[in-house]
Scaffold this motif. Structure first.
Motif, PDB file in Angstrom:
ATOM      1  N   THR A  40      39.268  36.513  48.602  1.00  0.00           N
ATOM      2  CA  THR A  40      40.427  37.129  48.129  1.00  0.00           C
ATOM      3  C   THR A  40      40.407  37.430  46.679  1.00  0.00           C
ATOM      4  O   THR A  40      40.711  38.777  46.474  1.00  0.00           O
ATOM      5  N   TYR A  41      39.999  36.416  45.834  1.00  0.00           N
ATOM      6  CA  TYR A  41      39.900  36.757  44.437  1.00  0.00           C
ATOM      7  C   TYR A  41      38.848  37.981  44.199  1.00  0.00           C
ATOM      8  O   TYR A  41      39.268  38.945  43.193  1.00  0.00           O
TER       9      TYR A  41
ATOM     10  N   GLN B 152      39.771  41.596  42.642  1.00  0.00           N
ATOM     11  CA  GLN B 152      39.336  42.397  41.406  1.00  0.00           C
ATOM     12  C   GLN B 152      38.679  43.685  41.518  1.00  0.00           C
ATOM     13  O   GLN B 152      38.673  44.435  40.825  1.00  0.00           O
TER      14      GLN B 152
ATOM     15  N   THR C 103      46.809  31.095  47.658  1.00  0.00           N
ATOM     16  CA  THR C 103      46.753  32.620  47.205  1.00  0.00           C
ATOM     17  C   THR C 103      48.184  33.090  46.532  1.00  0.00           C
ATOM     18  O   THR C 103      48.167  33.825  45.504  1.00  0.00           O
TER      19      THR C 103
ATOM     20  N   TYR D 126      47.090  29.418  43.098  1.00  0.00           N
ATOM     21  CA  TYR D 126      46.387  30.290  42.327  1.00  0.00           C
ATOM     22  C   TYR D 126      46.447  31.631  42.616  1.00  0.00           C
ATOM     23  O   TYR D 126      45.598  32.076  43.367  1.00  0.00           O
TER      24      TYR D 126
ATOM     25  N   VAL E 148      46.393  35.665  42.334  1.00  0.00           N
ATOM     26  CA  VAL E 148      45.357  36.344  42.323  1.00  0.00           C
ATOM     27  C   VAL E 148      45.267  37.164  40.839  1.00  0.00           C
ATOM     28  O   VAL E 148      44.338  37.617  40.078  1.00  0.00           O
ATOM     29  N   THR E 149      46.371  37.077  40.168  1.00  0.00           N
ATOM     30  CA  THR E 149      46.698  37.846  38.891  1.00  0.00           C
ATOM     31  C   THR E 149      47.797  37.184  38.345  1.00  0.00           C
ATOM     32  O   THR E 149      48.453  36.472  38.811  1.00  0.00           O
TER      33      THR E 149
END
Length: 201
Positions: A74-75, A79, A194, A198, A200-201
């Motif tokens: 996912t990360y 990006q 997510t 943690y 993603v942004t």
């Protein structure tokens, strides 16, 4: 017929309830509603639903592996997406503000209930009810579409796109393992990590 109409009504109510996303504490609405969904689904298909949580060791490991892999991918995927569409970062930050409408422990508790309800309804009772109208493969495909439409109630195309992608993966896992447990495990790894732990942004 009662089961089919009941599950379709729950799906429609899901769209209405999740429309509160970004307008205050969404968990205070979706959390209790998720508990109601679980209770009603148990009332509709108690024995079959409880039996569908049985899984082999391989199925459980598959759920863990898929959940970890989805989370890990996912990360970098986000990006990469931001490089193509820079405005995506601000849109996702807005979504995270909506997801932080309460304390972390309370959010984790309600998210757990919501994840369970989504699996029970969209990968459990709904596709079985749709099998009254069509072949199992079509029933599961329609259930994925219903899950996507339900998340579209949030007003976010990003949430709906994620629901389509993740919902498809979890549905394939559910069909391949013949159990709800692996999909639930994968879902329970990806979503809290997510969305709450943690971002993603």
């Amino acid at each position: 017929a009662l089961e089919l109409w009941s599950t379709l009504a729950l799906t429609a109510l899901w769209i209405i309830m999740i429309s509160r996303f970004g307008e205050g504490d969404v968990y205070s609405v979706m959390g209790p509603f998720a508990c109601v969904v679980c209770a009603l689904c148990l009332a509709l298909r108690r024995r079959e639903l409880l039996g569908s949580f049985r899984a082999s060791a391989g199925g459980v490991l598959s759920g863990i592996a898929v959940g970890v892999l989805m989370t890990a991918l996912t990360y970098p995927a986000f990006q990469l997406a931001v490089q193509v569409l820079p405005s995506l970062d601000a849109q996702v930050q807005d979504l995270y503000r909506g997801a932080r409408s309460t304390t972390l422990p309370k959010a984790l508790a309600w998210v757990t209930a919501i994840v369970l309800a989504e699996e029970v309804l969209f990968r459990g009772v709904l596709p079985k009810a749709l099998c009254q109208l069509t072949q199992p493969r079509n029933a599961y495909a329609l259930a994925v579409i219903a899950y996507t439409l339900a998340q579209l109630g949030s007003g976010s195309f990003i949430v709906a796109l994620l629901a389509l992608t993740c919902g498809t993966i979890w549905t394939v896992l559910r069909v391949r393992t013949k159990s709800l447990l692996p999909a639930l495990i994968a879902h329970a790894i990806w979503t809290p990590t997510t969305i709450l732990l943690y971002p993603v942004t």
